[in-house]
Design a protein around this motif. Structure first.
Motif, PDB file in Angstrom:
ATOM      1  N   PHE A  91      46.771  38.289  41.821  1.00  0.00           N
ATOM      2  CA  PHE A  91      45.487  38.641  42.666  1.00  0.00           C
ATOM      3  C   PHE A  91      44.678  37.321  42.304  1.00  0.00           C
ATOM      4  O   PHE A  91      43.995  36.951  43.723  1.00  0.00           O
ATOM      5  CB  PHE A  91      44.568  39.417  41.811  1.00  0.00           C
ATOM      6  N   ASN A  92      44.028  36.336  41.613  1.00  0.00           N
ATOM      7  CA  ASN A  92      42.968  35.284  41.447  1.00  0.00           C
ATOM      8  C   ASN A  92      43.867  33.923  42.216  1.00  0.00           C
ATOM      9  O   ASN A  92      43.515  33.782  42.921  1.00  0.00           O
ATOM     10  CB  ASN A  92      42.473  35.205  40.269  1.00  0.00           C
ATOM     11  N   VAL A  96      43.236  35.758  46.379  1.00  0.00           N
ATOM     12  CA  VAL A  96      42.101  35.965  46.777  1.00  0.00           C
ATOM     13  C   VAL A  96      41.430  34.220  47.416  1.00  0.00           C
ATOM     14  O   VAL A  96      40.471  34.684  47.671  1.00  0.00           O
ATOM     15  CB  VAL A  96      41.256  35.596  44.786  1.00  0.00           C
ATOM     16  N   LEU A  99      41.934  35.996  50.577  1.00  0.00           N
ATOM     17  CA  LEU A  99      40.665  36.488  50.801  1.00  0.00           C
ATOM     18  C   LEU A  99      40.230  36.343  51.333  1.00  0.00           C
ATOM     19  O   LEU A  99      38.685  36.065  52.563  1.00  0.00           O
ATOM     20  CB  LEU A  99      40.169  36.994  50.041  1.00  0.00           C
ATOM     21  N   THR A 113      41.074  42.362  53.252  1.00  0.00           N
ATOM     22  CA  THR A 113      40.503  43.779  52.499  1.00  0.00           C
ATOM     23  C   THR A 113      40.447  44.858  52.130  1.00  0.00           C
ATOM     24  O   THR A 113      41.015  45.215  50.759  1.00  0.00           O
ATOM     25  CB  THR A 113      38.751  43.029  52.397  1.00  0.00           C
ATOM     26  N   LEU A 116      43.712  44.936  50.826  1.00  0.00           N
ATOM     27  CA  LEU A 116      44.427  44.141  49.451  1.00  0.00           C
ATOM     28  C   LEU A 116      43.735  45.154  47.790  1.00  0.00           C
ATOM     29  O   LEU A 116      44.095  45.709  47.180  1.00  0.00           O
ATOM     30  CB  LEU A 116      43.007  42.890  49.592  1.00  0.00           C
ATOM     31  N   LEU A 117      42.625  45.720  48.744  1.00  0.00           N
ATOM     32  CA  LEU A 117      42.089  47.107  48.194  1.00  0.00           C
ATOM     33  C   LEU A 117      42.946  48.162  47.931  1.00  0.00           C
ATOM     34  O   LEU A 117      43.612  48.557  46.578  1.00  0.00           O
ATOM     35  CB  LEU A 117      40.903  47.815  48.371  1.00  0.00           C
ATOM     36  N   THR A 120      45.740  46.711  45.299  1.00  0.00           N
ATOM     37  CA  THR A 120      44.915  46.702  43.953  1.00  0.00           C
ATOM     38  C   THR A 120      45.138  47.847  43.616  1.00  0.00           C
ATOM     39  O   THR A 120      45.334  48.187  42.470  1.00  0.00           O
ATOM     40  CB  THR A 120      43.990  46.082  43.721  1.00  0.00           C
ATOM     41  N   VAL A 173      39.028  42.300  41.588  1.00  0.00           N
ATOM     42  CA  VAL A 173      39.620  42.527  43.324  1.00  0.00           C
ATOM     43  C   VAL A 173      38.238  41.945  43.786  1.00  0.00           C
ATOM     44  O   VAL A 173      37.455  42.143  44.325  1.00  0.00           O
ATOM     45  CB  VAL A 173      40.731  42.801  43.481  1.00  0.00           C
ATOM     46  N   THR A 174      36.820  43.420  43.279  1.00  0.00           N
ATOM     47  CA  THR A 174      36.301  43.555  43.790  1.00  0.00           C
ATOM     48  C   THR A 174      34.779  42.368  43.865  1.00  0.00           C
ATOM     49  O   THR A 174      34.029  42.500  44.830  1.00  0.00           O
ATOM     50  CB  THR A 174      34.996  45.378  43.493  1.00  0.00           C
ATOM     51  N   GLN A 176      36.146  39.453  43.810  1.00  0.00           N
ATOM     52  CA  GLN A 176      36.020  38.278  44.323  1.00  0.00           C
ATOM     53  C   GLN A 176      35.574  38.647  46.255  1.00  0.00           C
ATOM     54  O   GLN A 176      35.098  38.181  46.984  1.00  0.00           O
ATOM     55  CB  GLN A 176      36.949  37.710  44.725  1.00  0.00           C
TER      56      GLN A 176
END
Length: 584
Positions: A91-92, A96, A99, A113, A116-117, A120, A173-174, A176
């Motif tokens: 994720f990071n 990101v 993103l 987004t 991604l969410l 996640t 995630v939120t 970022q």
């Protein structure tokens, strides 16, 4: 260490630094960027202070060098490490950056987004469920020599704490997403809510069940109600930390909706740097789990020691000592290195290697000022610092002394930890993530081989001293490797002036330490006197001695005309006129 946000715990050699900014701040004016940075820094500082309060209160509730303290520490730190191990890197490091790019699109990244969410929530929910179902084998694998009742209690704690994996990921995630849309501050301030809830849970636990007493037989007297209160209460804090970010997320106006599919997620374009960084994170997390498994053997060894069991440090004491020792590095070195990293990256990109060597030299010399003082301060105040986090039971002095001994071992490696961290960033500034990965792999192999080899001859009750002492030795080895590779690749950076800075600032710190030790002696710090009577007297003693040492240190730096002091204090002097005289 119980983290309040999903970041690598630093119980061993430090983890790799981020590749760069985690959000696109280039569109902000200087004033807005400064304000955002101040808000984030304030949130981090408040969260750290509350984290120390939480740690001290938890020792009052369940002890520090105790059976339940170590079992709970194991169960409550696993979710963060497992998140980083299984999903955090992907994720990071991979998603990101995509993103941030997506935020510049006409839809402001709404489609990306949403994907991604959705990814996640689905992936982390599945991870959390499966890992929670495997709580017992996980606890059994990550511990050493635990009895069946200890494993049973650890499993009971883990059933309530392992679901945190999902909420750690959602929070990360939120946060970022908010940063990518210039909503700074929320990500850094959300852990404050977590710590406030955790503090409330611990205080209510103490009111309901009472403080830990050295006369308690924790394993036989512990109840299911206590397990749920403590473990579920901490999980509520992590849930709140993640849920808090959903409100500002809903106000971004992105029209987010569930959207499945991996197309356009950037998984195929991970890139060379991101790929090596993922491997580095994997190595670091696996190594930390292996080190902590080794230390967990001390927990089982206490059962045969009777009243002396409180003098045996385990995983809780080791993490508390690391929490204290890493603070100067986080406050001083990380902030300075972040500023210098941008200059290094610019110099490397332009091929100005002479300028890059100057920046390397400058950073290492400036670090000497705070690092050498903090090293000596921790050495002098190790006992009272340990006493602050040892609880209030009759055996608190023994626990405090155990933590203090670990602090002494960690303090000896402070200069090398900071120097190797900075030299590692030199490679990242040149967009080289392979070399740091190889260095971490070497350190992990050498460290784990040595630790597990020596563990066969070192008594279990001394295992924490072995591992923590080894960490400092590994920091020295890591610095030597980094130094040789940097010099070989980019040339020398006037190491003589760096060594001179550390020797001169070290001499000033030693004189400050002598003054501090004398003050602490008057306060009974070396005779179980006032400094050891309670948490409050330990805090007062640390404050008094700290002020004395700081004053003597500054006077000696000025008297010896240590140039690096002026460079180190200049940024603060520009903001605080009262400090301008010290910078002259």
């Amino acid at each position: 260490m119980t983290a309040t946000s999903p970041q690598q715990t630093d119980t061993g050699p430090p983890p790799p630094p981020p590749e760069g900014p985690t959000s696109d701040q280039s569109h902000l004016p200087a004033q807005g960027l400064a304000r955002a940075s101040a808000i984030m820094a304030a949130g981090t500082l408040v969260s750290r202070v509350l984290g120390f309060v939480r740690t001290a209160l938890l020792a009052v509730a369940i002890g520090n060098t105790t059976l339940v303290a170590d079992i709970f520490e194991k169960s409550n730190t696993i979710p963060n490490v497992v998140y980083l191990l299984l999903a955090g890197g992907m994720f990071n490091v991979v998603l990101v950056p995509q993103l941030i790019k997506a935020a510049r699109r006409p839809d402001r990244g709404a489609d990306y987004t949403s994907r991604l969410l959705t990814l996640t929530i689905v992936v982390l929910a599945a991870f959390a469920v499966l890992i929670t179902l495997a709580a017992y084998p996980i606890i059994a694998t990550l511990t050493r020599g635990w009895t069946e009742p200890m494993l049973a209690l650890g499993t009971a704690f883990a059933v309530w704490t392992l679901p945190q994996i999902f909420f750690y990921g959602l929070y990360a995630v939120t946060g970022q997403v908010l940063n990518a849309n210039a909503r700074f501050g929320w990500y850094m301030w959300a852990p404050v809510l977590n710590n406030v809830i955790a503090i409330g849970v611990i205080i209510s636990f103490i009111i309901t069940f009472g403080q830990y007493s050295s006369d308690d037989n924790q394993l036989t007297e512990w109840t299911a109600q206590q397990t749920i209160w403590l473990a579920a209460g901490h999980t509520v804090g992590i849930i709140a930390q993640a849920a808090l970010l959903l409100w500002p997320l809903s106000r971004l106006g992105l029209r987010l909706r569930p959207k499945f599919g991996l197309k356009g997620m950037g998984l195929a374009s991970t890139g060379r740097i991101a790929g090596w960084t993922l491997v580095t994170m994997l190595i670091g997390n696996l190594a930390n789990l292996a080190y902590m498994r080794l230390i967990s053997g001390a927990t089982a060894a206490r059962q045969d020691l009777g009243q002396l069991s409180s003098a045996v440090p385990g995983e809780t004491a080791a993490n508390v000592a690391e929490l204290i020792a890493i603070l100067p590095h986080s406050v001083f070195v990380l902030s300075i290195a972040t500023v210098l990293f941008n200059q290094l990256a610019r110099a490397m990109d332009l091929g100005r290697y002479g300028r890059a060597r100057e920046i390397i030299n400058e950073g290492l010399r400036i670090f000497a000022i705070p690092v050498m003082f903090c090293m000596v301060a921790v050495l002098v105040l190790a006992g009272p610092l340990g006493r602050i986090f040892a609880g209030s039971a009759a055996d608190a002095n023994l626990a405090g002394a155990a933590i203090g001994q670990l602090l002494v071992l960690l303090a000896l490696g402070m200069p090398f930890r900071s120097a190797s961290f900075y030299l590692m960033r030199v490679f990242y500034s040149a967009e080289d993530a392979k070399t740091p990965m190889m260095i971490y792999a070497i350190i992990a192999v050498v460290g784990l081989t040595t630790a597990y080899g020596l563990a066969t001859v070192v008594p279990e009750q001394d295992i924490a001293y072995l591992v923590i002492g080894l960490f400092s030795a590994l920091h020295i080895l890591q610095y030597l490797i980094c130094h040789l590779l940097v010099v070989r690749r980019w040339g020398g950076f006037d190491f003589a002036s760096v060594l001179s800075a550390y020797l001169r600032s070290g001499a000033c710190a030693a004189m400050a330490g002598a003054a501090g030790a004398g003050t602490l002696w008057l306060l009974g710090g070396y005779s179980w006197g006032f400094a050891w009577e309670s948490i409050f007297t330990a805090v007062v003693s640390c404050a008094v001695v700290g002020v004395v040492m700081a004053l003597v240190y500054v006077l000696m730096l000025r008297a010896l005309k240590v140039d690096e002091f002026t460079a180190a204090i200049a940024p603060l002097a520009r903001r605080i006129p009262a400090l301008s005289r010290l910078a002259r």
